[in-house]
Design a protein around this motif. Structure first.
Motif, mmCIF file in Angstrom:
data_model
loop_
_atom_site.group_PDB
_atom_site.id
_atom_site.type_symbol
_atom_site.label_atom_id
_atom_site.label_comp_id
_atom_site.label_asym_id
_atom_site.label_seq_id
_atom_site.Cartn_x
_atom_site.Cartn_y
_atom_site.Cartn_z
ATOM 1 N N SER A 193 63.747 48.204 -10.446
ATOM 2 C CA SER A 193 63.604 47.030 -9.586
ATOM 3 C C SER A 193 64.948 46.455 -9.158
ATOM 4 N N SER A 194 66.043 46.852 -9.814
ATOM 5 C CA SER A 194 67.442 46.532 -9.511
ATOM 6 C C SER A 194 67.661 45.225 -8.744
ATOM 7 N N PRO A 195 67.794 44.105 -9.434
ATOM 8 C CA PRO A 195 68.167 42.878 -8.745
ATOM 9 C C PRO A 195 69.454 43.011 -7.923
ATOM 10 N N LEU A 196 70.408 43.793 -8.418
ATOM 11 C CA LEU A 196 71.649 43.982 -7.670
ATOM 12 C C LEU A 196 71.371 44.625 -6.318
ATOM 13 N N ARG A 197 70.548 45.650 -6.315
ATOM 14 C CA ARG A 197 70.201 46.309 -5.059
ATOM 15 C C ARG A 197 69.555 45.317 -4.100
ATOM 16 N N GLY A 198 68.693 44.465 -4.630
ATOM 17 C CA GLY A 198 68.052 43.451 -3.793
ATOM 18 C C GLY A 198 69.039 42.433 -3.266
ATOM 19 N N MET A 199 69.964 41.971 -4.111
ATOM 20 C CA MET A 199 70.954 40.984 -3.674
ATOM 21 C C MET A 199 71.857 41.527 -2.579
ATOM 22 N N MET A 200 72.042 42.841 -2.566
ATOM 23 C CA MET A 200 72.889 43.455 -1.554
ATOM 24 C C MET A 200 72.103 43.909 -0.325
ATOM 25 N N GLY A 201 70.785 43.648 -0.332
ATOM 26 C CA GLY A 201 69.968 43.996 0.818
ATOM 27 C C GLY A 201 69.783 45.488 1.002
ATOM 28 N N LEU A 202 69.815 46.243 -0.095
ATOM 29 C CA LEU A 202 69.688 47.697 -0.041
ATOM 30 C C LEU A 202 68.298 48.107 -0.528
ATOM 31 N N ASP A 203 67.834 49.263 -0.087
ATOM 32 C CA ASP A 203 66.486 49.679 -0.460
ATOM 33 C C ASP A 203 66.420 51.187 -0.612
ATOM 34 N N PHE A 204 65.222 51.675 -0.913
ATOM 35 C CA PHE A 204 64.960 53.091 -1.124
ATOM 36 C C PHE A 204 64.364 53.734 0.119
#
Length: 534
Positions: A193-204
């Motif tokens: 779920s990576s909060p960091l990925r979400g904070m940076m606006g990145l996705d799969f």
């Protein structure tokens, strides 16, 4: 009552106030790792053993609940052994070699994963993820006592990240209020779920499979099941569209039931409903339910794993279905690849562009895992009448025809990735050399006079000299002779049709280059290439 035995003494790093919380300005750290799972702790261990200061921020205070990942491959154990904790994992784990495939009430065939002779570690062990993580954390504690600059901060949740060309500014929440720190390099190992990925606006990018599996970890009172992997397609006991049974340490068994997409998870997890499935499968067997969960799987990855000075690894970067044990094992290979490269960059030994090869090599590894995992999942969970008919026809053929058995896919099991086409590879110059040790390949283990080959190949670049002399110079030399291995494993794996060989081995025990004899200039050029300088 469902017991949760994993709520044991796994609170390994309880919250403690750090000096950074009392600083007048944000303290800057060379490396900050987000996430205290196996990938985050292994990353910290890899860097800390190199002498690089690293801080792990985890929003928990230790190891999570549930067995979760349970199959750890030989390559993961070899990596852990290089860190100093592989043997403890092997001692605790369950070694399994035999797998059986069933269709309805018939055994279709069985397979044996016992690897060829001459390896320290078996092909796989079953070990609950909490134990795998605990051994890593215990090794961190030993390393700290030996002076390794590693710090793990529990109940430190990162709520905000500001990324710049020079690093990142992190806002961290704690039980005593927020504080800020800076990082030259930020590693995102904070899970699927990576909060960091979400904070940076990145996705799969990728695919979500519309199916669900119910996990039940149980302890059977009269345990007479053999230590084998059993997989049923359309089992006769009707507890699910497919079922998987694995043994774990401490007398625990993992059962996975395929229960379909449109299910009420809350209802399915009620104890009486879990027991109804187990009773239909096990019959008149007394057991204790230890842990249950439901998962939906997906095969997806980020487009890029490196975003300037923010780098993602493990489930934060890529996700696969559990069939084939590719999740945690691929995460360990991420760490194996990233650790030495980031260390070389921080020490000024290599340009920052070396880290671009982490992205390309591990994206290649993720794509390989996703392809295999998708194929496994499509075979296990056919989504059309035609694919279902084909799957069952293969199973029927496999029962009496050996040629059909390789087509049966109940989860192609994880193997280490070969980085064919990597810019770090030097073209192969060993005529007649084995394909399995071509440039880009992970080094297979082999018996040598004082133990096993891989024991001498970790931590830094090495020259491996097989049946030939190489002068000691800038690189350490590991000299071995096939005379010390009368069974021929060393010759088969490293010589092939050649009589002598010289290998340049990377710190992650992958082959960078190989030749029939030593050439100082060729070695120098290959080393420069492997360090990203060419």
């Amino acid at each position: 009552m469902i017991h949760d035995r994993y709520q044991l003494a796994f609170k390994l790093y309880p919250y403690a106030r750090s000096a950074d919380q009392d600083a007048d300005a944000p303290v800057r750290h060379p490396v900050v790792v987000l996430g205290g799972g196996p990938v985050g702790i292994a990353t910290a261990l890899d860097l800390g053993l190199q002498g690089i200061p690293v801080v792990v921020l985890d929003d928990h205070e230790g190891i999570g609940q549930g067995s979760r990942a349970i199959c750890f491959a030989k390559r993961s154990l070899e990596i852990a052994h290089r860190y100093g904790c592989g043997q403890a994992m092997l001692d605790k784990g369950i070694i399994w070699n035999l797998g059986k495939v069933f269709h309805d009430d018939r055994k279709v065939f069985e397979f044996n994963l016992l690897p060829e002779e001459g390896h320290r570690f078996p092909a796989f062990i079953n070990l609950q993820q909490p134990y795998f993580e605990r051994f890593l954390v215990e090794r961190v504690r030993q390393a700290q006592a030996e002076g390794a600059p590693i710090e793990i901060r529990g109940r430190n949740r990162v709520d905000q990240v500001e990324v710049s060309d020079g690093g990142a500014l992190l806002t961290v929440a704690t039980p005593e209020g927020p504080y800020t720190i800076e990082a030259d390099w930020l590693i995102g190992a904070d899970g699927a779920s990576s909060p960091l990925r979400g904070m940076m606006g990145l996705d799969f990018d990728g695919r979500v499979f519309e199916d669900s599996f119910l996990i039940a970890d149980i302890r059977m009172v009269n345990d007479d099941f053999p230590t084998e992997r059993w997989f049923w397609f359309e089992p006769h006991f009707k507890s699910g569209a497919s079922t998987l049974l694995h043994r774990q340490p401490d007398g625990i068994w993992r059962v996975d039931f395929q229960i379909g997409w449109d299910v009420d998870r809350k209802t399915e997890l009620q104890e009486e409903n879990v027991r109804a499935r187990l009773d239909a499968m096990l019959g008149d067997v007394e057991y204790e339910i230890v842990w249950t969960s439901i998962y939906t799987f997906q095969c997806r990855r980020m487009k890029k794993f490196r975003h300037n000075r923010v780098i993602f690894a493990g489930d934060a970067a890529h996700q696969v279905s559990p069939f084939g044990a590719r999740g945690a094992n691929s995460g360990m290979q991420d760490v194996d690849n990233l650790g030495w490269k980031l260390g070389a960059v921080i020490r000024g030994e290599a340009p920052e562009t070396l880290l671009d090869s982490y992205d390309t090599e591990r994206v290649h590894g993720a794509d390989e895992n996703i392809l295999n995992s998708t194929r496994s999942t499509d075979f296990i969970t056919p989504k059309s009448k035609v694919s279902h008919t084909f799957r069952n026809a293969v199973l029927d053929l496999a029962e009496t025809n050996a040629f059909a058995r390789p087509l049966v896919n109940s989860g192609r099991l994880s193997v280490p990735c070969t980085y064919d086409g990597s810019t770090l590879n030097t073209p192969d110059a060993l005529e007649g050399g084995p394909a399995r040790t071509r440039p880009g390949s992970p080094c297979p283990d082999a018996p040598v006079s004082d133990g096993f080959l891989l024991d001498g190949l970790g931590h830094g670049f090495k020259l491996l000299a097989v049946n030939t002399e190489v002068p000691q110079g800038a690189l350490p030399v590991v000299s071995v002779s096939t005379e010390s291995d009368p069974e021929g494993a060393l010759a088969q794996r490293y010589l092939g049709d050649a009589t002598t060989a010289v290998y340049l081995i990377r710190p992650d025990q992958h082959v960078a280059a190989r030749w029939s004899s030593y050439d100082a200039q060729a070695v120098s050029e290959a080393l420069s290439r492997a360090m990203g300088k060419v």
